[in-house]
Design a protein around this motif. Structure first.
Motif, PDB file in Angstrom:
ATOM      1  N   TYR A   5     -42.047   3.152   3.080  1.00 47.68           N
ATOM      2  CA  TYR A   5     -43.309   3.425   3.762  1.00 47.68           C
ATOM      3  C   TYR A   5     -44.365   2.384   3.391  1.00 47.68           C
ATOM      4  CZ  TYR A   5     -41.465   8.115   4.818  1.00 47.68           C
ATOM      5  OH  TYR A   5     -40.733   9.179   5.268  1.00 47.68           O
ATOM      6  N   ALA A   6     -44.407   2.011   2.120  1.00 49.18           N
ATOM      7  CA  ALA A   6     -45.419   1.059   1.649  1.00 49.18           C
ATOM      8  C   ALA A   6     -45.253  -0.296   2.331  1.00 49.18           C
ATOM      9  CB  ALA A   6     -45.334   0.904   0.133  1.00 49.18           C
ATOM     10  N   LEU A  55     -40.664   6.074  -0.534  1.00 55.58           N
ATOM     11  CA  LEU A  55     -42.065   5.668  -0.588  1.00 55.58           C
ATOM     12  C   LEU A  55     -42.202   4.151  -0.524  1.00 55.58           C
ATOM     13  CD1 LEU A  55     -44.563   7.489  -0.825  1.00 55.58           C
ATOM     14  CD2 LEU A  55     -44.665   6.940  -3.249  1.00 55.58           C
ATOM     15  N   ALA A  58     -45.441   7.283   6.387  1.00 52.00           N
ATOM     16  CA  ALA A  58     -45.549   8.271   5.316  1.00 52.00           C
ATOM     17  C   ALA A  58     -44.610   9.428   5.582  1.00 52.00           C
ATOM     18  CB  ALA A  58     -46.994   8.773   5.190  1.00 52.00           C
ATOM     19  N   PRO A  92     -52.672   6.859   3.326  1.00 49.27           N
ATOM     20  CA  PRO A  92     -52.433   6.637   1.890  1.00 49.27           C
ATOM     21  C   PRO A  92     -53.006   7.738   1.006  1.00 49.27           C
ATOM     22  CG  PRO A  92     -53.062   4.588   2.952  1.00 49.27           C
ATOM     23  CD  PRO A  92     -53.280   5.672   3.968  1.00 49.27           C
ATOM     24  N   SER A 147     -48.739   5.807  -8.061  1.00 46.38           N
ATOM     25  CA  SER A 147     -49.280   6.193  -6.762  1.00 46.38           C
ATOM     26  C   SER A 147     -48.854   5.264  -5.627  1.00 46.38           C
ATOM     27  CB  SER A 147     -50.807   6.241  -6.832  1.00 46.38           C
ATOM     28  OG  SER A 147     -51.332   4.926  -6.876  1.00 46.38           O
ATOM     29  N   PHE A 148     -48.955   5.814  -4.426  1.00 43.89           N
ATOM     30  CA  PHE A 148     -48.708   5.048  -3.206  1.00 43.89           C
ATOM     31  C   PHE A 148     -49.737   3.932  -3.073  1.00 43.89           C
ATOM     32  CE2 PHE A 148     -48.858   4.827   1.610  1.00 43.89           C
ATOM     33  CZ  PHE A 148     -47.601   4.265   1.752  1.00 43.89           C
ATOM     34  N   SER A 193     -46.445  14.705   3.459  1.00 43.84           N
ATOM     35  CA  SER A 193     -47.845  14.284   3.414  1.00 43.84           C
ATOM     36  C   SER A 193     -48.575  14.719   4.678  1.00 43.84           C
ATOM     37  CB  SER A 193     -47.945  12.764   3.232  1.00 43.84           C
ATOM     38  OG  SER A 193     -47.388  12.067   4.342  1.00 43.84           O
ATOM     39  N   VAL A 234     -50.807  10.832   1.130  1.00 43.81           N
ATOM     40  CA  VAL A 234     -49.567  10.637   0.368  1.00 43.81           C
ATOM     41  C   VAL A 234     -49.817  10.866  -1.118  1.00 43.81           C
ATOM     42  CG1 VAL A 234     -47.823   8.964  -0.344  1.00 43.81           C
ATOM     43  CG2 VAL A 234     -48.553   9.060   2.043  1.00 43.81           C
ATOM     44  N   ASP A 235     -50.848  10.244  -1.654  1.00 44.29           N
ATOM     45  CA  ASP A 235     -51.113  10.370  -3.090  1.00 44.29           C
ATOM     46  C   ASP A 235     -51.554  11.777  -3.469  1.00 44.29           C
ATOM     47  OD1 ASP A 235     -50.321   7.879  -3.938  1.00 44.29           O
ATOM     48  OD2 ASP A 235     -52.278   6.955  -3.607  1.00 44.29           O
ATOM     49  N   TYR A 239     -48.371  14.002  -3.823  1.00 43.66           N
ATOM     50  CA  TYR A 239     -47.639  13.849  -5.082  1.00 43.66           C
ATOM     51  C   TYR A 239     -48.450  14.348  -6.277  1.00 43.66           C
ATOM     52  CZ  TYR A 239     -43.971  11.385  -2.655  1.00 43.66           C
ATOM     53  OH  TYR A 239     -42.935  11.080  -1.811  1.00 43.66           O
TER      54      TYR A 239
END
Length: 531
Positions: free
Chosen positions: A420-421, A417, A309, A334, A376-377, A313, A337-338, A341
Motif C-alpha cells: 500500500y505504501a 502495508l 489501504a 494514511p 507506522s504507515f 482501515s 491506517v495508522d 493499527y
C-alpha cells in the motif's frame, strides 16, 4: 460479578447504543417472525460507492453488538431498488447515448453499458455483492424486481391501495404545488413500452386491486393491477411498504433523508406496522467539501481506497463519528491506517469495557487479530519517499535491519502495508514532493544534527535519536520547535509534514540520514537516488 453483556450494555460505543433500541423493541416478547431484521438500501441507478459500503458496514456493527447483548436471532437484507426507472444517465459510465434511449425503463430492463450483464441493474447489483462479499459481510441480497414480480409484495401493495387516500394526505403537503397535481404513490409499468410511468392516477379501486391512468401518448384510459410487478411505488411509499411487507426492525440512512424517514414512517404506521428503528448518519464530502454522489462519481470509489489501504482501515473510517460530516478523499487514508493499527495494538491490554469501546472490536466482530506492525504507515511512506521505492524488496532491506529477522513471509500483514505504501507514494507523494534549500540557520542546525548522529553508537534507540533531534532544535534560533521539524521535512523529505524523526532515522539508518543531510547541504537533487 459484571458479565460481558452488562459491560456491553453500558458501553458508550454507538453500535451498542443502537442495539439497545432493539432490545427495548422486543423487551415484552421476541419477534413473531423469529428474528430481528436489519435492512440496508441501495439505488442502483449509479455505481456503488463508499457511502453504500458504509451503510452496510455500520449496520453490521449494530447487528454484531445486538448479538453480544441478547440472544435474539438476526438477519440482514441488502435491498436493491432495481425496479426503479432510469430517470437520468450517470455521468461516469460508458455508452451514454444508448442509456439515453432507455430512460424510464426499470433498471433491470436497461441494457448494461459495460456489456457484461443482463442489464444495468444487474451489473450494479453484481458490483455491490462482489464488494460486500470481499469484506466478508453476512447478508442476504434482495431485489426489488424479484420481490415485485414474485408477488412477495402483493399483500402489502393491496394495503397501500386500501389506504390510498390516507397516504396521499401524508405525501401531498410535502410536495411542490406543481408536483401535487401529478403525484400518486403508484407508478404503473406501461404494458406497451415497459416504462415506469410517472402519471396521475385517475382512480384507485381497492375492491378490484387496480388503478386507472391515462396513457401519456394515446390518452386512452388504462386499468392495471397494482400486484404482480405491474405497478411500482414511488420511493417514499415504496420504502414504507417494504418495511411493512418484510417487517423490518432496523434501517439507518443519511442525514439528507431525515424528512423522508419521517414521511415513510407515517405511511408505515398507516399500513398497520411500527416503523423500524435506526439513526441518520452524516454524509461524506469530497475534496471540495461537496456531497459525494454516485451519479457524479466524485469522491473516492471503493477500489480507490483498497488500492492504497486495507479494508480494515476503511471500516475504521466508517466507525468513527458517524454523525459527523467528514471529507472522504485520498489524504485521509494514511491517518486512518495508522489509527487502525494503534487501536489494534492497545486492544489486548484493555479491560473488557474498554475493549467494547475500541473500534477494532466492532471491525472484527469481537475477535481482532493479534498481528500488529513494527512502525507506522506514515513512517513507511516517508521511507518510500526518501529511497524512491518502486519495489517492496527495497523497503524490506531497511525493515529487516530495523526488525532483525523480519521478512515478508514472517510479517504478511506488514508486507501488505508495504505494498500500500509503495502505491500511495507513487500516486500521491512523489508527484507533489517539493524540496527547498535550507536557510543559514537551518544549515547550521543540520550540520549540528549530522554531528550528533555521528556521535551516537549503533545501539541508540529511536527515543535517544529523537532526544538529540530535539536538543539541536533548542540550540538554534527557531521561533518554536515545530519550525525546526518542518524544516527537516521540507529540506530532507520534500513535504510540509512528516514522521517522528527519531523513529524515521532509526529505520532509515544513521549513516544514511547523515548522507541525506550532506546531499541537501551540497544542493543535490534529493528527488533522485544518490549515485
Amino acid at each position: 460479578m459484571t458479565t460481558d453483556a452488562e459491560y456491553a450494555m453500558t458501553s458508550n460505543a454507538w453500535p451498542f447504543q443502537e442495539a439497545a433500541k432493539l432490545v427495548k423493541r422486543y423487551s415484552k416478547a421476541p419477534p413473531a417472525k423469529g428474528y430481528v431484521l436489519f435492512e440496508t438500501g441501495y439505488g442502483p441507478s449509479g455505481l456503488p460507492h463508499i457511502g453504500t459500503f458504509g451503510e452496510v458496514a455500520r449496520t453490521s456493527m449494530v447487528r454484531r453488538a445486538l448479538a453480544e447483548i441478547s440472544d435474539l436471532p438476526t438477519r440482514l437484507f441488502a435491498f436493491s431498488d432495481d425496479m426503479d426507472g432510469l430517470r437520468k444517465v450517470p455521468g461516469n459510465v460508458p455508452n451514454q447515448e444508448m442509456l439515453t434511449r432507455h430512460l424510464d425503463l426499470p433498471l433491470t430492463k436497461v441494457p448494461d453499458p459495460f456489456e457484461k450483464f443482463e442489464s444495468f441493474g444487474h451489473h450494479n447489483n453484481a458490483m455491490l455483492r462482489s464488494f460486500l462479499d470481499q469484506f466478508g459481510f453476512e447478508y442476504e441480497f434482495r431485489s426489488s424486481t424479484e420481490c415485485y414480480h414474485a408477488g412477495e409484495f402483493d399483500n402489502a401493495l393491496l394495503e397501500v391501495l386500501k389506504h390510498y387516500d390516507a397516504i396521499m394526505a401524508i405525501m401531498l403537503p410535502s410536495l411542490r404545488e406543481e408536483r401535487q397535481k401529478s403525484y400518486s404513490p403508484f407508478l404503473p409499468v406501461c404494458p406497451r413500452t415497459g416504462k415506469v410511468l410517472q402519471v396521475p392516477i385517475l382512480e384507485a379501486r381497492p375492491d378490484s386491486g387496480t388503478v386507472l391512468y391515462a396513457d401519456p401518448e394515446s390518452g386512452e384510459t388504462i386499468e392495471v393491477p397494482v400486484t404482480g410487478g405491474q405497478c411500482k411505488l414511488q420511493w417514499k411509499a415504496d420504502w414504507a411498504m417494504r418495511w411493512y411487507a418484510l417487517n423490518v426492525d432496523y434501517e439507518m440512512s443519511g442525514k439528507d433523508l431525515i424528512d423522508s424517514v419521517k414521511l415513510s414512517s407515517r405511511i408505515c404506521q398507516v399500513l398497520g406496522a411500527p416503523p423500524p428503528d435506526g439513526f441518520n448518519y452524516e454524509l461524506f464530502l469530497d475534496e471540495d467539501g461537496k456531497k459525494i454522489s454516485k451519479s457524479k462519481g466524485n469522491g473516492l470509489t471503493i477500489d480507490d481506497w483498497l488500492t492504497y489501504a486495507s479494508p480494515e482501515s476503511l471500516s475504521l473510517y466508517m466507525f468513527q463519528s458517524p454523525r459527523k460530516a467528514k471529507r472522504l478523499y485520498f489524504d485521509v487514508i494514511p491517518k486512518a491506517v495508522d489509527e487502525y493499527y494503534g487501536f489494534l495494538e492497545r486492544f489486548p491490554g484493555q479491560e473488557k469495557k474498554q475493549q467494547y469501546a475500541n473500534p477494532v472490536w466492532h471491525i472484527h466482530a469481537g475477535n481482532p487479530p493479534s498481528e500488529g506492525v513494527p512502525f507506522s504507515f506514515g513512517i513507511l511512506l516517508n521511507l518510500a519517499a526518501v529511497v524512491n521505492a518502486e519495489e517492496s524488496s527495497v523497503l524490506w532491506g531497511f525493515i529487516s535491519r530495523y526488525v532483525p529477522g523480519a521478512t515478508a513471509e514472517t510479517h504478511p500483514e506488514f508486507d501488505r502495508l508495504v505494498g500500500y505504501a509503495i502505491a500511495y507514494y507513487r500516486d500521491f507523494v512523489k508527484p507533489t514532493k517539493a524540496y527547498r534549500t535550507p536557510t543559514e540557520v537551518e544549515r547550521s542546525a543540520l550540520n549540528q544534527l549530522a554531528a550528533e548522529l555521528r556521535d551516537l553508537d549503533d545501539s541508540a534507540t529511536a527515543e535517544e535519536i529523537q532526544n538529540r533531534v530535539y536538543e539541536v532544535g533548542k540550540e538554534y534560533d527557531f521561533e518554536n520547535l515545530r519550525d525546526w521539524f518542518q524544516a527537516l521535512y521540507e529540506v530532507l523529505l520534500g513535504q510540509s509534514q512528516g514522521p517522528r524523526m527519531g523513529s524515521f532515522i532509526a529505520l532509515y539508518g544513521r549513516a544514511e540520514t547523515i548522507a541525506l543531510i550532506e546531499r541537501a547541504l551540497a544542493g543535490e537533487d534529493l528527488s533522485v537516488p544518490a549515485a
